[in-house]
Design an enzyme around this catalytic site. Structure first.
Site, short mmCIF file in Angstrom:
data_model
loop_
_atom_site.label_atom_id
_atom_site.label_comp_id
_atom_site.label_asym_id
_atom_site.label_seq_id
_atom_site.Cartn_x
_atom_site.Cartn_y
_atom_site.Cartn_z
N HIS A 18 -2.24 -9.13 -5.44
CA HIS A 18 -0.82 -9.29 -5.09
C HIS A 18 -0.23 -7.94 -4.69
O HIS A 18 0.41 -7.81 -3.63
CB HIS A 18 -0.06 -9.87 -6.28
CG HIS A 18 1.40 -10.04 -6.04
ND1 HIS A 18 1.95 -11.22 -5.59
CD2 HIS A 18 2.44 -9.17 -6.18
CE1 HIS A 18 3.26 -11.06 -5.46
NE2 HIS A 18 3.58 -9.84 -5.81
N GLU A 19 -0.43 -6.93 -5.53
CA GLU A 19 0.12 -5.61 -5.23
C GLU A 19 -0.57 -4.98 -4.03
O GLU A 19 0.06 -4.21 -3.28
CB GLU A 19 -0.02 -4.69 -6.45
CG GLU A 19 0.71 -5.18 -7.69
CD GLU A 19 2.19 -5.42 -7.47
OE1 GLU A 19 2.78 -4.74 -6.59
OE2 GLU A 19 2.76 -6.29 -8.14
N HIS A 22 1.41 -5.84 -0.88
CA HIS A 22 2.55 -4.95 -0.64
C HIS A 22 2.07 -3.59 -0.10
O HIS A 22 2.62 -3.06 0.86
CB HIS A 22 3.33 -4.71 -1.94
CG HIS A 22 3.96 -5.94 -2.51
ND1 HIS A 22 4.72 -6.80 -1.77
CD2 HIS A 22 3.94 -6.45 -3.78
CE1 HIS A 22 5.15 -7.79 -2.55
NE2 HIS A 22 4.69 -7.58 -3.76
#
Length: 358
Positions: A18-19, A22
């Protein structure tokens, strides 16, 4: 010990991916990344590469990517030029950076399903009858346990879903089944005609519905159909969409109070599910990881301040009205969103403890 390791790997992997979303999109746009952390709280381990710090932190229930000049009131970080500041980028770039986290969760689920279909093929339930319900149309027609349905109204039946789907579409109209029966010796063909009977059943959400039924129960026999690279990718995309659709429908049923609030689960429930699937094998753990990843992606896209979806909402409003949402309103809605999330997490934790101790 293996269960604990499985839980740590699954949760850590989901947070990392998920990170990473980003981080990757931010770097593609040339936006500075101050910190990439897996976990919150005190630093356990870390190193610096270029201008970015990479951390492993003590609390494993999340992670974060700190971008250069992310907030309007934040001071300019050392080592980063103004051209790399997140807050100075167009709203559409900021929106894509924020949306990349949940999108990577969907991509991860698709990749996992792709690998599973490529490695194990597509598991299909064969149209073999395990039970014939008493006084049902099937019993009256003389259908027996062990019979295999090979056609319905002249159309070949390869999977149990083919049979069930056709009966649902037909309704209460008569259907003709071609059966393969092997009581002793060579198999023989039997043809029967019967009319489905409308019965009240419960769906997966506990709702009562009237559906046409023959009174047949599957024997549960399965077969694995090998798939090529392209077919596996397509099947994985379909499976990902099915899980997304079912998750969204489940959320709607939760809001409508069709699904009770005590069905919500938190980290303890996730850990229990992962541990249970770990005992069943790697494929089961991976399939569960894909489902959790999709749920994480959808949850983060909800338009609640604090979550990625809340930031996307702010940037969408900024694009529409050609000016940022005021800091005052962002702070107010963020507090409300944070209170809502804390309450939701508390409810999920309470439900987890209830399931253990009550």
């Amino acid at each position: 010990m293996e269960s604990v390791l499985s839980v740590a790997l699954v949760l850590g992997g989901l947070i990392f991916f998920h990170e990473l979303g980003h981080f990757t999109v931010a770097r593609l746009f040339g936006i500075g990344v101050v910190t990439f952390s897996l976990g919150f709280g005190p630093k356990l381990f870390g190193f610096k590469l270029g201008a970015t710090r990479y951390l492993l932190s003590a609390i494993p229930l999340g992670g974060y990517v700190q971008l250069a000049a992310q907030d309007p009131e934040e001071e300019a970080p050392e080592g980063f030029a103004p051209s790399t500041f997140f807050r100075l980028r167009p709203a559409w770039q900021r929106m894509l950076v924020v949306a990349a986290g949940p999108m990577f969760n969907f991509i991860l689920a698709w990749l996992i399903f792709w690998g599973l279909f490529l490695s194990y093929g597509r598991m299909e339930v064969l149209p073999v009858i395990g039970q014939v319900q008493k006084d049902s149309p099937a019993e009256v027609a003389g259908i027996l346990p062990g019979d295999r349905v090979v056609a319905i109204d002249g159309k070949p039946v390869l999977r149990w879903d083919d049979l069930a789907g056709t009966v649902r579409q037909t309704g209460e109209k008569p259907v003709t089944l071609d059966l393969e029966r092997a009581p002793e010796g060579a198999a023989s063909r039997v043809q029967v005609t019967l009319t489905p009977r409308m019965q009240v059943t419960k769906n997966i959400f506990g709702e009562e519905e009237r559906v046409p039924l023959l009174g047949l129960v599957s024997a549960g026999k399965t077969i694995s159909t090998p798939l090529g690279t392209g077919s596996s990718a397509g099947e994985a995309l379909t499976r990902t969409w099915e899980v997304v659709s079912m998750t969204l429908l489940g959320m709607l049923k939760l809001i409508q109070r069709v699904v009770p609030l005590d069905s919500l689960g938190g980290p303890i429930m996730i850990a229990q599910l992962v541990s249970r699937q770990a005992a069943e094998g790697l494929a089961n753990v991976l399939a569960l990881t894909a489902v959790i990843s999709i749920n994480l992606g959808i949850l983060n896209l909800l338009p609640i301040p604090v979550l990625d979806g809340g930031h996307i909402l702010f940037y969408t409003l900024e694009t529409a009205f050609r000016r940022p949402v005021s800091q005052r309103w962002q702070q107010i809605t963020t507090r409300v969103g944070l209170a809502f999330l804390i309450g939701l997490m508390a409810l999920a934790l309470y439900n987890d403890l209830q399931r253990i101790f009550v």
